[in-house]
Design an enzyme around this catalytic site. Structure first.
Site, PDB file in Angstrom:
ATOM      1  N   SER A 164       5.064  -9.525   2.402  1.00 30.00           N
ATOM      2  CA  SER A 164       4.568  -9.365   1.043  1.00 30.00           C
ATOM      3  C   SER A 164       3.803 -10.613   0.592  1.00 30.00           C
ATOM      4  O   SER A 164       2.805 -10.960   1.212  1.00 30.00           O
ATOM      5  CB  SER A 164       5.756  -9.011   0.131  1.00 30.00           C
ATOM      6  OG  SER A 164       5.338  -8.666  -1.153  1.00 30.00           O
ATOM      7  N   ASP A 169       3.274   2.561   0.194  1.00 27.10           N
ATOM      8  CA  ASP A 169       3.426   1.269  -0.492  1.00 27.10           C
ATOM      9  C   ASP A 169       2.756   1.335  -1.869  1.00 27.10           C
ATOM     10  O   ASP A 169       1.551   1.534  -1.959  1.00 27.10           O
ATOM     11  CB  ASP A 169       2.776   0.164   0.374  1.00 27.10           C
ATOM     12  CG  ASP A 169       3.087  -1.232  -0.139  1.00 27.10           C
ATOM     13  OD1 ASP A 169       3.269  -1.392  -1.366  1.00 27.10           O
ATOM     14  OD2 ASP A 169       3.131  -2.161   0.683  1.00 27.10           O
ATOM     15  N   HIS A 209       6.966  -0.454   0.253  1.00 27.57           N
ATOM     16  CA  HIS A 209       6.703  -1.891   0.353  1.00 27.57           C
ATOM     17  C   HIS A 209       7.836  -2.598   1.094  1.00 27.57           C
ATOM     18  O   HIS A 209       7.629  -3.658   1.674  1.00 27.57           O
ATOM     19  CB  HIS A 209       6.496  -2.476  -1.045  1.00 27.57           C
ATOM     20  CG  HIS A 209       5.851  -3.831  -1.038  1.00 27.57           C
ATOM     21  ND1 HIS A 209       4.546  -4.019  -0.624  1.00 27.57           N
ATOM     22  CD2 HIS A 209       6.317  -5.053  -1.358  1.00 27.57           C
ATOM     23  CE1 HIS A 209       4.247  -5.317  -0.702  1.00 27.57           C
ATOM     24  NE2 HIS A 209       5.312  -5.962  -1.146  1.00 27.57           N
TER      25      HIS A 209
HETATM   26  C1  MLT Z   1       1.564 -10.774  -4.142  1.00 28.05           C
HETATM   27  O1  MLT Z   1       1.644 -11.146  -5.293  1.00 28.05           O
HETATM   28  O2  MLT Z   1       1.385 -11.531  -3.186  1.00 28.05           O
HETATM   29  C2  MLT Z   1       1.678  -9.298  -3.921  1.00 28.05           C
HETATM   30  O3  MLT Z   1       1.601  -8.628  -5.157  1.00 28.05           O
HETATM   31  C3  MLT Z   1       2.940  -8.973  -3.194  1.00 28.05           C
HETATM   32  C4  MLT Z   1       4.148  -9.355  -3.989  1.00 28.05           C
HETATM   33  O4  MLT Z   1       4.532 -10.513  -3.958  1.00 28.05           O
HETATM   34  O5  MLT Z   1       4.747  -8.479  -4.630  1.00 28.05           O
END
Ligand code: MLT
Length: 202
Positions: free
Chosen positions: A103, A153, A184
């Site tokens: 992520s 996701d 996700h």
């Molecule tokens: C991010 O902010 O890098 C993406 O939205 C993934 C997350 O951290 O949820």
């Protein structure tokens, strides 16, 4: 200033590449250690904690809202992470690591690949998205990258992850992109595919 709170676990077998573990929003340096050991038992593990806080939750760069990034901060933090990796390589005597990012951690790994390709030997990007709207021309020269996306996701659209795969391929990386029946969050398939992939690249 490249001081990151981090955890380091030395290698327990010589042939395995070191892993740079990069957690998701709200995680810390302990989060992905178990995953790292499952993916590549024997690898040295270098696991920093993101230095940006969002309502107390550690991250690797600032965002304006979910999926909308402060790109100036992305660039600055990716280079800072690159400096940390270089320092840690000296300190611990390890070679360039393979990033394993989830992520937000996968997004900073993607940014690092584009901004400072030499910092990483390759990457496993779990639920990554395009980190920079106008990335520099990177020379990824055959670097192996595994990109695992979730078909359902809610944060990363299919077109966004496809764009990231194309961007990395056009920069010369050897990209293996798979879309899993997942959201996700990580699934067992992420672990199995990552383990098989890293076994093939080393
Ligand atoms: C991010 O902010 O890098 C993406 O939205 C993934 C997350 O951290 O949820």
């Amino acid at each position: 200033e490249s001081a990151f709170i981090h955890r380091f676990e030395p290698a327990t077998s010589a042939g395995s590449p070191p892993l740079l573990l990069l957690h998701g929003t709200g995680g810390d340096e302990n989060d992905l250690v178990g995953l790292g050991k499952m993916i590549s038992p024997g690898s040295a593990l270098l696991s920093p904690r993101g230095r940006v806080l969002e309502h107390g939750m550690p991250r690797f760069f600032r965002r304006l809202t979910e999926g909308v990034f402060d790109e100036e901060d992305v660039r600055r933090r990716a280079l800072e992470l690159g400096d940390f990796v270089a320092d840690a390589r000296q300190q611990y005597g390890i070679t360039a690591p393979v990033a394993v990012g989830f992520s937000n951690g996968a997004n900073i790994a993607a940014a690092l690949l584009l901004l400072k390709p030499d910092a990483l030997a390759g990457a496993i990007l779990l639920r990554a998205m395009v980190p920079l709207s106008d990335p520099p021309k990177a020379a990824l020269d055959g670097k192996p990258i595994l990109l695992l996306s979730g078909q359902a996701d809610p944060i990363v659209s299919a077109s966004n992850s496809a764009r990231l795969a194309a961007l990395l391929s056009e920069a010369g990386a050897r990209v293996d992109h798979k879309v899993l029946p997942a959201g996700h969050q990580l699934s067992q398939a992420d672990v199995t595919l990552s383990r098989d992939w890293i076994g093939d690249v080393e």
